[in-house]
Write an enzyme that holds these catalytic residues in place. Sequence first.
Site, PDB file in Angstrom:
ATOM      1  CB  CYS A  44      -2.205  -2.845   5.062  1.00  0.00           C
ATOM      2  SG  CYS A  44      -3.934  -2.304   4.887  1.00  0.00           S
TER       3      CYS A  44
ATOM      4  CE  LYS B 138      -4.099  -4.397   1.021  1.00  0.00           C
ATOM      5  NZ  LYS B 138      -4.784  -3.323   1.759  1.00  0.00           N
TER       6      LYS B 138
ATOM      7  CG  ASP C  35      -2.000  -1.116   1.137  1.00  0.00           C
ATOM      8  OD1 ASP C  35      -1.936  -1.950   0.218  1.00  0.00           O
ATOM      9  OD2 ASP C  35      -2.884  -1.163   2.022  1.00  0.00           O
TER      10      ASP C  35
HETATM   11  C1  VGL Z   1      -4.821   0.750   5.576  1.00  0.00           C
HETATM   12  C2  VGL Z   1      -6.424   1.590   6.970  1.00  0.00           C
HETATM   13  C3  VGL Z   1      -7.389   1.454   5.997  1.00  0.00           C
HETATM   14  C4  VGL Z   1      -3.400   0.371   5.393  1.00  0.00           C
HETATM   15  C5  VGL Z   1      -5.772   0.596   4.598  1.00  0.00           C
HETATM   16  O1  VGL Z   1      -2.926   0.337   4.227  1.00  0.00           O
HETATM   17  O2  VGL Z   1      -2.725   0.109   6.399  1.00  0.00           O
HETATM   18  N1  VGL Z   1      -5.169   1.237   6.771  1.00  0.00           N
HETATM   19  N2  VGL Z   1      -7.045   0.942   4.807  1.00  0.00           N
END
Ligand code: VGL
Length: 219
Positions: A157, A112, A14
């Site tokens: 994540c 995802k 991410d």
């Molecule tokens: C994430 C919160 C919501 C992350 C993704 O990438 O850690 N955190 N969506």
Amino acid sequence: MQIDPTTDILGVVDVQPTFMPRGELPVEQGDAIVPTINRLLGWFGHAFATQDWHPAGHASFASSHPGRQPYDAIEMQFGMQVLWPDHGIAGSANAAIHGDIDQARIEVIIRKGFRSALDSYSAFFENDRVTPTGLEGWLRQRGFSRLFLCGLATDFCVAWSAEDAVQAGFQVIIVQDACRGIGLSTPDGRTTIEAAHERLSALGVRFIDSVVLRHDAAA
Ligand code: VGL
Ligand code: ZN
């Protein structure tokens, strides 16, 4: 620690502008890890990446729950859910992999969180813990046994991916200087970063700094 180019793979979790200081769900210093990740990408023979990829109106967004604020936690179908600002909107510029990441060695990208009712932190399973992303099969078929994880956010994540990877039988190492965390407070007075560190260490996940990695000269 020596990188084995045949069985080791770097996972870049991410690393999207939506999680960077000017993004929708800012992680402090989230952009500071990009040069470190590029250095790692030059050292590993193989890499995969993930992208948080939500439709507008996603159930994890506070905006989908009247009366709720971002970072409130509520009980939902699959347990406690932190409500987030709208972020990672599929197809938006801020949901792309950060433009400065060198993608040449990224062999697969897993998206995802694209089911409206279901959040997804882990690279392996949606938050119902049963809907797979397919990453486990991909890693196994490709013969990888050791995962080095970096990216955002350490306590969500990255942590959930690490936990699922251990459960799936992979050795897991988190490259901590190539991660940054969100750091919410937990009911017992810790931060989610500290809690994740403890939980993962107990599972056998190792935390290293990128300087301890040794690698053969890039082919
Ligand atoms: C994430 C919160 C919501 C992350 C993704 O990438 O850690 N955190 N969506
Ligand atoms: Zn998300």
